[in-house]
Structures are given as C-alpha cells and as structure tokens.
Scaffold this motif. Structure first.
Motif, PDB file in Angstrom:
ATOM      1  N   MET A  87       1.012  -1.047   0.049  1.00  8.82           N
ATOM      2  CA  MET A  87      -0.136  -0.156  -0.052  1.00  8.82           C
ATOM      3  C   MET A  87       0.985   1.219  -0.229  1.00  8.82           C
ATOM      4  O   MET A  87       2.107   1.468   0.505  1.00  8.82           O
ATOM      5  CB  MET A  87      -0.883   0.064   1.078  1.00  8.82           C
ATOM      6  CG  MET A  87      -1.743   1.145   1.419  1.00  8.82           C
ATOM      7  SD  MET A  87      -2.665   1.317   2.835  1.00  8.82           S
ATOM      8  CE  MET A  87      -4.171   0.222   2.145  1.00  8.82           C
ATOM      9  N   ASN A 136       5.632   2.828   8.288  1.00 12.27           N
ATOM     10  CA  ASN A 136       5.476   1.489   8.945  1.00 12.27           C
ATOM     11  C   ASN A 136       4.063   1.366   9.803  1.00 12.27           C
ATOM     12  O   ASN A 136       3.434   0.285   9.695  1.00 12.27           O
ATOM     13  CB  ASN A 136       6.566   0.993   9.867  1.00 12.27           C
ATOM     14  CG  ASN A 136       7.825   0.583   9.070  1.00 12.27           C
ATOM     15  OD1 ASN A 136       7.570   0.191   7.921  1.00 12.27           O
ATOM     16  ND2 ASN A 136       9.135   0.831   9.637  1.00 12.27           N
ATOM     17  N   ARG A 153       1.169   1.326   7.532  1.00 10.30           N
ATOM     18  CA  ARG A 153       0.974   0.038   6.901  1.00 10.30           C
ATOM     19  C   ARG A 153       0.212  -0.946   7.852  1.00 10.30           C
ATOM     20  O   ARG A 153      -0.061  -1.896   7.336  1.00 10.30           O
ATOM     21  CB  ARG A 153       2.291  -0.394   5.991  1.00 10.30           C
ATOM     22  CG  ARG A 153       2.553   0.326   5.000  1.00 10.30           C
ATOM     23  CD  ARG A 153       3.611  -0.117   4.176  1.00 10.30           C
ATOM     24  NE  ARG A 153       3.946   0.534   3.104  1.00 10.30           N
ATOM     25  CZ  ARG A 153       5.101   0.645   2.423  1.00 10.30           C
ATOM     26  NH1 ARG A 153       6.143   0.200   3.124  1.00 10.30           N
ATOM     27  NH2 ARG A 153       5.072   1.351   1.168  1.00 10.30           N
ATOM     28  N   VAL A 196       1.831   4.832   0.723  1.00 14.45           N
ATOM     29  CA  VAL A 196       1.601   5.912   1.874  1.00 14.45           C
ATOM     30  C   VAL A 196       2.269   7.184   1.517  1.00 14.45           C
ATOM     31  O   VAL A 196       3.270   7.428   1.227  1.00 14.45           O
ATOM     32  CB  VAL A 196       2.299   5.440   3.355  1.00 14.45           C
ATOM     33  CG1 VAL A 196       2.074   6.467   4.623  1.00 14.45           C
ATOM     34  CG2 VAL A 196       1.857   3.929   3.791  1.00 14.45           C
TER      35      VAL A 196
END
Length: 73
Positions: free
Chosen positions: A1, A28, A31, A3
């Motif tokens: 995905m 991080n 996600r 970000v």
C-alpha cells in the motif's frame, strides 16, 4: 500500500514533541493499520525505532493511505 505523508505532518516532525520519529516509522505505522479508513481517524500507540510513542491521523484516498498528522507523546 502506498503511504502519502502530508506537508503538515512533515512540518510537525520538526517540532520537539515529534523529534526522533522518522518517515520510515510513520510509513510502517500506517501500513500496520488493517482494513479501509474512509474518514480521518486517529490511531494511537505506535512506537518509533527510537522508542518514542506517537499517534497518527490517517485516511484512505484513491491513491493510497494519507497520513494527515503525527502526534508525539
């Protein structure tokens, strides 16, 4: 995905309250959040590699997950 970190969130990382939180920590954390986030929502209790605890406000948009702001503890 994918970000996406907003300019506002990038600016906040320069504040004392958010020091030692990196872009990688934010990516991080974003996600780790499961599912879809249709409206801006605050997620609490993420740990930066430096040990700093922080929250993020995120929302899903068509091009990825948008991190609106970062709140250091």
């Amino acid at each position: 995905m994918r970000v996406i970190i907003t300019e506002h969130a990038r600016k906040r990382l320069k504040d004392v309250r958010q020091e030692k939180i990196t872009y990688a920590d934010i990516i991080n954390a974003a996600r780790e959040i499961p599912g879809c986030i249709p409206t801006a929502t605050r997620f609490k209790g993420f740990f930066a590699k430096s040990g700093r605890i922080f929250d993020i406000v995120a929302k899903d948009i068509s091009s990825g997950r948008l991190v609106i702001t970062v709140i250091g503890k």
